[in-house]
Design a protein around this motif. Structure first.
Motif, PDB file in Angstrom:
ATOM      1  N   ILE A 153      32.982  18.271  45.213  1.00 50.30           N
ATOM      2  CA  ILE A 153      33.566  19.322  44.373  1.00 50.30           C
ATOM      3  C   ILE A 153      34.276  20.363  45.250  1.00 50.30           C
ATOM      4  O   ILE A 153      35.374  20.814  44.931  1.00 50.30           O
ATOM      5  CB  ILE A 153      32.488  19.956  43.468  1.00 50.30           C
ATOM      6  CG1 ILE A 153      32.049  18.935  42.398  1.00 50.30           C
ATOM      7  CG2 ILE A 153      32.989  21.232  42.827  1.00 50.30           C
ATOM      8  CD1 ILE A 153      30.809  19.336  41.619  1.00 50.30           C
ATOM      9  N   ALA A 154      33.661  20.713  46.365  1.00 46.61           N
ATOM     10  CA  ALA A 154      34.262  21.691  47.282  1.00 46.61           C
ATOM     11  C   ALA A 154      35.574  21.172  47.875  1.00 46.61           C
ATOM     12  O   ALA A 154      36.451  21.959  48.233  1.00 46.61           O
ATOM     13  CB  ALA A 154      33.279  22.034  48.401  1.00 46.61           C
ATOM     14  N   LYS A 155      35.725  19.853  47.963  1.00 47.44           N
ATOM     15  CA  LYS A 155      36.990  19.274  48.453  1.00 47.44           C
ATOM     16  C   LYS A 155      38.054  19.228  47.361  1.00 47.44           C
ATOM     17  O   LYS A 155      39.173  18.795  47.606  1.00 47.44           O
ATOM     18  CB  LYS A 155      36.751  17.858  48.987  1.00 47.44           C
ATOM     19  CG  LYS A 155      36.149  17.844  50.381  1.00 47.44           C
ATOM     20  CD  LYS A 155      36.113  16.456  50.958  1.00 47.44           C
ATOM     21  CE  LYS A 155      37.458  15.857  51.234  1.00 47.44           C
ATOM     22  NZ  LYS A 155      38.060  16.118  52.519  1.00 47.44           N
ATOM     23  N   GLY A 156      37.690  19.646  46.136  1.00 49.38           N
ATOM     24  CA  GLY A 156      38.664  19.712  45.062  1.00 49.38           C
ATOM     25  C   GLY A 156      38.600  18.578  44.056  1.00 49.38           C
ATOM     26  O   GLY A 156      39.438  18.502  43.157  1.00 49.38           O
ATOM     27  N   TYR A 157      37.627  17.686  44.183  1.00 51.05           N
ATOM     28  CA  TYR A 157      37.480  16.592  43.220  1.00 51.05           C
ATOM     29  C   TYR A 157      36.627  17.047  42.045  1.00 51.05           C
ATOM     30  O   TYR A 157      35.724  17.867  42.203  1.00 51.05           O
ATOM     31  CB  TYR A 157      36.844  15.368  43.884  1.00 51.05           C
ATOM     32  CG  TYR A 157      37.663  14.820  45.027  1.00 51.05           C
ATOM     33  CD1 TYR A 157      38.871  14.177  44.785  1.00 51.05           C
ATOM     34  CD2 TYR A 157      37.234  14.962  46.345  1.00 51.05           C
ATOM     35  CE1 TYR A 157      39.632  13.677  45.834  1.00 51.05           C
ATOM     36  CE2 TYR A 157      37.982  14.464  47.393  1.00 51.05           C
ATOM     37  CZ  TYR A 157      39.177  13.823  47.132  1.00 51.05           C
ATOM     38  OH  TYR A 157      39.931  13.336  48.167  1.00 51.05           O
ATOM     39  N   GLN A 158      36.911  16.508  40.873  1.00 52.59           N
ATOM     40  CA  GLN A 158      36.174  16.871  39.661  1.00 52.59           C
ATOM     41  C   GLN A 158      35.185  15.757  39.323  1.00 52.59           C
ATOM     42  O   GLN A 158      35.558  14.592  39.254  1.00 52.59           O
ATOM     43  CB  GLN A 158      37.143  17.079  38.506  1.00 52.59           C
ATOM     44  CG  GLN A 158      36.456  17.456  37.218  1.00 52.59           C
ATOM     45  CD  GLN A 158      37.450  17.565  36.063  1.00 52.59           C
ATOM     46  OE1 GLN A 158      38.649  17.398  36.219  1.00 52.59           O
ATOM     47  NE2 GLN A 158      36.907  17.842  34.895  1.00 52.59           N
ATOM     48  N   LEU A 159      33.941  16.130  39.087  1.00 45.82           N
ATOM     49  CA  LEU A 159      32.893  15.192  38.699  1.00 45.82           C
ATOM     50  C   LEU A 159      33.016  14.901  37.211  1.00 45.82           C
ATOM     51  O   LEU A 159      33.104  15.819  36.393  1.00 45.82           O
ATOM     52  CB  LEU A 159      31.504  15.786  38.997  1.00 45.82           C
ATOM     53  CG  LEU A 159      30.293  14.951  38.573  1.00 45.82           C
ATOM     54  CD1 LEU A 159      30.250  13.618  39.318  1.00 45.82           C
ATOM     55  CD2 LEU A 159      29.020  15.742  38.816  1.00 45.82           C
TER      56      LEU A 159
END
Length: 192
Positions: free
Chosen positions: A74-80
């Protein structure tokens, strides 16, 4: 150089080498046939999240690993996302530890100052006996390993495998959360 300066330099080198042996070794392998630049969403590969849990896995530690990995992506910008079929990629991981033994053997004069101490030539001068004893040290330690795997949802192919190994210290065992988060971030940061 003065003996004091030599001693200080030797201590700094020993301290630096000691720190390096306890840091995590991080690496990865990538499937270059699959492009990952378009990835925006991820999900867990399985409901259990971990690929193959050990029989004696600590459920509290497993929960920490699950959360740490999610937060790193999430911190890398990916959405779960909840449904793996709607994600660009899926993730899973394995974790474990292994007891290891390290044996070092040095000439007895090794610790007396760069090998030139008393007894370097058998204690009898240059032409004396060349036999000298050895000093052996045995250390037992635990090495932990974390591996994170990424799979492409469309092709169902493995995309990336990142891992870290670390010699676990007593501090790591007493306060595992900080060490765990640090290692997960280092592994996930290798993925792009």
């Amino acid at each position: 150089m003065t003996p004091l300066k030599l001693l200080i330099i030797a201590c700094l080198i020993a301290f630096t080498a000691g720190c390096a042996t306890h840091s995590a070794k991080v690496d990865f392998d990538r499937n270059t046939d699959i492009e990952t630049m378009h990835y925006k969403t991820f999900a867990w590969l399985t409901k259990g999240k971990i690929m193959a849990p050990a029989v004696d896995i600590n459920p509290v530690m497993k929960q920490r690993v699950d959360n740490s990995i999610e937060q790193a992506f999430i911190a890398k910008g990916y959405q779960l996302v909840a449904n793996a079929e709607n994600a660009d990629f899926t993730i899973s991981y394995t974790v474990g530890s292994r007891d290891k033994i390290k044996v070092n053997s040095y000439p007895a004069t090794y610790n007396t100052g760069f090998g030139w101490g008393r007894g370097y030539y058998g204690g009898r001068g240059y032409y004396g006996s060349m036999s000298m004893g050895t000093e052996t040290s045995v250390r037992q330690y635990t090495e932990g390993k974390l591996a994170i795997d990424i799979y492409d949802v469309k092709t169902h192919q493995p995309v990336w495998h990142g891992w870290a190994t670390k010699r676990l210290t007593s501090d790591d065992k007493e306060a595992p959360s900080a060490m765990l988060n640090d290692i997960v971030v280092k592994v996930v940061s290798q993925f792009n």
